[in-house]
Design a protein around this motif. Structure first.
Motif, short mmCIF file in Angstrom:
data_model
loop_
_atom_site.label_atom_id
_atom_site.label_comp_id
_atom_site.label_asym_id
_atom_site.label_seq_id
_atom_site.Cartn_x
_atom_site.Cartn_y
_atom_site.Cartn_z
N GLY A 10 38.97 50.89 29.13
CA GLY A 10 38.25 49.44 29.08
C GLY A 10 36.68 49.31 29.18
O GLY A 10 36.24 49.09 27.87
N HIS A 11 36.34 49.94 30.04
CA HIS A 11 34.35 50.28 29.35
C HIS A 11 33.60 50.47 28.61
O HIS A 11 33.06 50.96 27.97
CB HIS A 11 33.99 51.21 31.03
N ASN A 12 35.17 52.21 28.18
CA ASN A 12 34.00 52.51 27.14
C ASN A 12 34.44 51.73 25.27
O ASN A 12 33.53 51.65 24.51
CB ASN A 12 34.60 54.32 26.89
N LEU A 13 35.52 51.32 25.55
CA LEU A 13 35.38 50.05 24.72
C LEU A 13 34.42 49.34 24.58
O LEU A 13 34.61 48.52 23.74
CB LEU A 13 36.92 49.89 24.38
N GLY A 14 34.04 48.20 25.74
CA GLY A 14 32.78 47.16 25.57
C GLY A 14 33.57 46.34 26.77
O GLY A 14 32.47 45.50 26.40
N LEU A 15 34.92 46.75 27.30
CA LEU A 15 35.11 45.43 28.52
C LEU A 15 34.32 45.58 29.69
O LEU A 15 33.84 46.49 29.64
CB LEU A 15 36.45 45.89 28.39
N TRP A 16 34.30 44.29 29.96
CA TRP A 16 33.83 44.41 32.00
C TRP A 16 34.73 44.03 32.65
O TRP A 16 35.74 44.02 32.30
CB TRP A 16 32.36 43.34 31.76
N HIS A 17 34.60 43.84 33.52
CA HIS A 17 35.56 43.72 34.66
C HIS A 17 36.44 42.11 34.30
O HIS A 17 35.63 41.63 33.86
CB HIS A 17 34.97 43.58 36.04
N ALA A 18 37.92 42.78 34.64
CA ALA A 18 38.67 40.94 34.41
C ALA A 18 37.91 40.47 36.24
O ALA A 18 38.76 40.83 36.93
CB ALA A 18 39.43 41.36 34.10
N ASN A 19 37.37 39.90 36.00
CA ASN A 19 36.91 38.59 37.54
C ASN A 19 37.67 37.39 37.41
O ASN A 19 38.72 37.22 36.62
CB ASN A 19 35.97 38.29 37.59
N SER A 20 37.19 36.74 38.61
CA SER A 20 37.93 35.58 38.45
C SER A 20 37.56 34.60 39.03
O SER A 20 36.25 35.07 40.19
CB SER A 20 39.74 35.49 39.45
N TRP A 21 37.87 33.48 39.39
CA TRP A 21 37.14 31.84 40.49
C TRP A 21 37.50 31.67 41.26
O TRP A 21 39.12 31.90 40.78
CB TRP A 21 36.31 30.91 39.54
N GLU A 22 37.17 32.29 42.01
CA GLU A 22 37.88 31.93 43.61
C GLU A 22 37.04 30.28 44.42
O GLU A 22 36.26 30.52 45.43
CB GLU A 22 37.74 32.65 44.99
N SER A 23 37.86 28.97 43.96
CA SER A 23 38.10 27.63 44.04
C SER A 23 37.84 27.29 45.67
O SER A 23 38.32 28.00 46.25
CB SER A 23 38.89 26.83 43.33
N ALA A 24 36.31 26.47 45.56
CA ALA A 24 36.78 25.71 48.08
C ALA A 24 37.40 24.99 47.44
O ALA A 24 37.47 25.14 48.79
CB ALA A 24 35.35 25.89 47.65
N THR A 25 37.93 24.65 46.67
CA THR A 25 38.37 23.70 46.93
C THR A 25 40.33 23.61 46.20
O THR A 25 39.86 24.76 45.32
CB THR A 25 38.19 22.18 46.16
N LEU A 26 41.27 22.70 45.84
CA LEU A 26 41.97 22.67 44.84
C LEU A 26 42.03 22.41 43.23
O LEU A 26 42.84 22.22 42.64
CB LEU A 26 43.23 21.26 45.14
N VAL A 27 40.34 21.75 43.01
CA VAL A 27 40.13 22.05 41.55
C VAL A 27 39.24 23.07 40.95
O VAL A 27 39.03 24.54 41.61
CB VAL A 27 38.93 21.55 41.94
N ALA A 28 40.34 23.68 40.54
CA ALA A 28 40.35 25.14 39.90
C ALA A 28 38.48 25.95 39.06
O ALA A 28 38.37 26.63 40.20
CB ALA A 28 41.18 25.56 38.22
N ASP A 29 38.22 24.19 38.67
CA ASP A 29 36.54 25.30 38.68
C ASP A 29 35.10 24.13 39.05
O ASP A 29 34.84 23.62 38.57
CB ASP A 29 36.12 24.60 36.76
N ASP A 30 35.66 24.28 40.67
CA ASP A 30 34.90 23.85 41.42
C ASP A 30 33.74 24.88 41.19
O ASP A 30 33.41 26.44 41.64
CB ASP A 30 35.46 24.28 42.59
#
Length: 146
Positions: A10-30
């Motif tokens: 995946g890196h050789n094809l130009g992809l980066w790490h598949a990350n996530s956002w860990e919300s501090a609340t129940l709002v996904a994009d907090d």
């Protein structure tokens, strides 16, 4: 060991790490959440384990689209004006059939941490038999304006 090879490919094809956002609340994009570099547990560019099988070594829908392995004709893009839109979403880890949707891109341009203009991607997987929430071949999504 397959996971390491797939990840590095995946890196050789130009992809980066598949990350996530860990919300501090129940709002996904907090905005007070935190970035997890390997947080996408269903992507070989994220957090996979030694028990991950060959069938589970897929890139996420956004990465497959960037590589043109999931061409735009299989992706439905929705934005703020697309209320009451119905989409039949098919499992993206299966063979692609013309006329089906295998991913939905929500074009929202959200900012999280130092990253800006981010979109949400909705994908569906079936090749995780131990996870009963992934046990059907397609799902039906209905987007509503709130």
């Amino acid at each position: 060991m397959t996971g390491v090879y797939t990840h590095e490919l995946g890196h050789n094809l130009g992809l980066w790490h598949a990350n996530s956002w860990e919300s501090a609340t129940l709002v996904a994009d907090d905005t007070y959440g935190s970035h997890d570099e390997y947080g996408h547990i269903f992507d070989c560019m994220g957090m996979t384990s030694a028990t991950t099988t060959y069938d589970q070594e897929h890139f996420n829908a956004s990465f497959k689209n960037a590589l043109d392995w999931l061409p735009d004709i299989y992706v439905t893009t929705l934005s703020d004006g697309d209320s009451d839109t119905s989409v039949d979403l098919y499992a993206m880890d299966q063979t692609q059939i013309s006329g089906r949707t295998y991913a939905v891109k929500l074009d929202v341009g959200v900012s999280l941490g130092s990253n800006t203009d981010l979109d949400y991607w909705i994908e569906f997987r079936t090749r995780y038999p131990a996870n009963s929430t992934l046990a059907v071949s397609y799902t039906h999504l209905r987007a509503h304006e709130t």
